[in-house]
Enzyme design. Structure first.
Site, PDB file in Angstrom:
ATOM      1  N   HIS A  74       1.097  -1.466  -0.413  1.00  9.11           N
ATOM      2  CA  HIS A  74      -0.067  -0.068  -0.077  1.00  9.11           C
ATOM      3  C   HIS A  74       0.602   1.496  -0.690  1.00  9.11           C
ATOM      4  CE1 HIS A  74      -1.729  -3.100   1.614  1.00  9.11           C
ATOM      5  NE2 HIS A  74      -2.903  -3.018   1.931  1.00  9.11           N
ATOM      6  N   HIS A 124      -7.340   4.349   4.789  1.00 11.37           N
ATOM      7  CA  HIS A 124      -6.890   3.874   3.662  1.00 11.37           C
ATOM      8  C   HIS A 124      -5.208   3.348   4.241  1.00 11.37           C
ATOM      9  CE1 HIS A 124      -5.913   1.068   0.741  1.00 11.37           C
ATOM     10  NE2 HIS A 124      -6.767  -0.106   0.561  1.00 11.37           N
ATOM     11  N   GLU A 126      -2.980   3.104   2.323  1.00 13.87           N
ATOM     12  CA  GLU A 126      -2.756   4.128   0.594  1.00 13.87           C
ATOM     13  C   GLU A 126      -3.146   5.206   0.302  1.00 13.87           C
ATOM     14  OE1 GLU A 126      -3.900   2.165  -2.943  1.00 13.87           O
ATOM     15  OE2 GLU A 126      -3.732   3.765  -3.938  1.00 13.87           O
ATOM     16  N   THR A 164      -5.333   3.350  -5.976  1.00 14.44           N
ATOM     17  CA  THR A 164      -5.673   2.844  -7.530  1.00 14.44           C
ATOM     18  C   THR A 164      -6.844   1.675  -7.013  1.00 14.44           C
ATOM     19  OG1 THR A 164      -3.692   1.407  -5.579  1.00 14.44           O
ATOM     20  CG2 THR A 164      -3.160   2.642  -6.832  1.00 14.44           C
ATOM     21  N   SER A 266      -6.395  -9.691  -4.012  1.00 16.46           N
ATOM     22  CA  SER A 266      -5.766  -9.691  -3.039  1.00 16.46           C
ATOM     23  C   SER A 266      -5.909 -11.484  -2.487  1.00 16.46           C
ATOM     24  CB  SER A 266      -5.212  -9.038  -1.751  1.00 16.46           C
ATOM     25  OG  SER A 266      -6.546  -8.105  -0.948  1.00 16.46           O
TER      26      SER A 266
HETATM   27 FE1  SF4 Z   1      -1.204  -2.592  -7.441  1.00 16.90          FE
HETATM   28 FE2  SF4 Z   1      -3.066  -2.472  -8.593  1.00 16.90          FE
HETATM   29 FE3  SF4 Z   1      -2.715  -4.617  -7.100  1.00 16.90          FE
HETATM   30 FE4  SF4 Z   1      -2.628  -2.639  -5.309  1.00 16.90          FE
HETATM   31  S1  SF4 Z   1      -5.081  -3.517  -6.740  1.00 16.90           S
HETATM   32  S2  SF4 Z   1      -1.321  -3.835  -6.123  1.00 16.90           S
HETATM   33  S3  SF4 Z   1      -2.461  -0.581  -7.968  1.00 16.90           S
HETATM   34  S4  SF4 Z   1      -1.746  -3.488  -9.432  1.00 16.90           S
END
Ligand code: SF4
Length: 307
Positions: A74, A124, A126, A164, A266
């Site tokens: 993040h 968050h 990020e 993102t 994730s």
């Molecule tokens: Fe990177 Fe996009 Fe994955 Fe977030 S969702 S870790 S910005 S590739």
């Protein structure tokens, strides 16, 4: 009952890189290595790395002197980077390159004399990292209402960057509001947004056209997984976020002919498999993949791990 899996789903290149970073650091330096914040928002991933010797902390003050320390996908603020420097901690930065790209883009806009508006969710990690990476006048907005309240003159030069895990579709309304309220607005090219966020959202929209129920595999604190569930709901379908197979409730699929399954960026594929097995225990079903985009993006590991 049929089960259809979205394509693409699950791990993105940034998540693969972050997990590989921890595994390679464990191989190279030996256990334990410390990771600031969950490397990615998924308990299964965190627990399996813990079992290999990674230790997860929320603050650098919890890291012993001299211990190898990894920053999560993040990203972190400059304050955190400086704290690590002042303690001479050997650090490895697993920040996703697409998050770093947002930091750089934001800095470029500020250097051009623009007031920066960051579109994202307060709290968050990020967002906290990005806000702490850019000096200058910076405002966080989450909604059109926030744009209306911005204490900025209508003719001031502004620019925006986005979290993102928000896709083009997510930010469209806020960007339109910025363009209505301000006369001089700059923003990144569409190609600069995270490909994985956009692709997973497009895939769940496709999925929602052919199924009666949507199940998203992902963690409750995973922003992009929650968004996938919301998209299912916006399409008018009952949509559920599950951590794994144990969360599946037979009532959800009682009258369903087609169940759609996807996973946040994730969430590992093993948990998708668990969910499919849990659905099959309720009713033996045919499983297929929806045709969709094949991704081929990959990111190099941090330089410290390449030698
Ligand atoms: Fe990177 Fe996009 Fe994955 Fe977030 S969702 S870790 S910005 S590739």
């Amino acid at each position: 009952m049929k089960i259809i899996l979205a394509q693409p789903r699950g791990f993105c290149a940034g998540v693969v890189r972050a997990i590989d970073t921890v595994e390679r650091a464990l191989e190279k330096y030996g256990a334990p290595v410390y990771v600031r914040h969950e490397i990615v928002h998924n308990r299964h991933v965190v627990e399996s790395l813990k079992a290999k010797g990674a230790r997860f902390v929320e603050e650098l003050s919890e890291v012993p002197s001299g211990a190898v320390t990894i920053f999560s996908a993040h990203g972190v603020s400059r304050k955190v980077e400086n704290e690590a420097k002042s303690r001479a901690l050997p650090t490895i930065d697993a920040t996703c390159p697409l998050v770093t790209k947002v930091h750089n883009q934001g800095r470029r806009y500020v250097a051009q004399g623009r007031i920066l508006v960051f579109i994202g969710h307060a709290g968050h990690p990020e967002v906290e990292g990005t806000l702490g990476q850019i000096d200058g006048e910076l405002h966080l907005v989450e909604s059109v209402e926030d744009v209306e309240k911005l204490p900025i003159a209508p003719d001031a030069p502004i620019a925006y960057v986005t979290q993102t895990t928000l896709s083009v579709d997510d930010t469209r309304g806020v960007i339109a509001a910025l363009n209505r309220r301000f006369s001089d607005v700059e923003g990144p090219e569409i190609r600069d947004i995270c490909y994985a966020t956009q692709n997973r959202q497009t895939a769940v929209r496709e999925l929602s056209r052919v199924c009666d129920v949507i199940i998203v595999v992902g963690a409750p604190n995973s922003s992009n997984s929650n968004r996938l569930r919301e998209i299912g709901e916006e399409a008018g379908l009952p949509s559920y976020l599950v951590v794994g197979g144990a969360d599946i409730n037979a009532e959800w699929v009682k009258n369903a002919h087609v169940v759609g399954v996807t996973a946040g960026a994730s969430a590992p594929e093993i948990l998708v498999g668990e969910v499919v097995q849990a659905l099959m225990r309720i009713e033996p079903s045919e499983v297929s993949d929806l045709s969709g985009l094949k991704e081929s993006v990959s990111f190099r590991l941090p330089a410290e791990l390449l030698s």
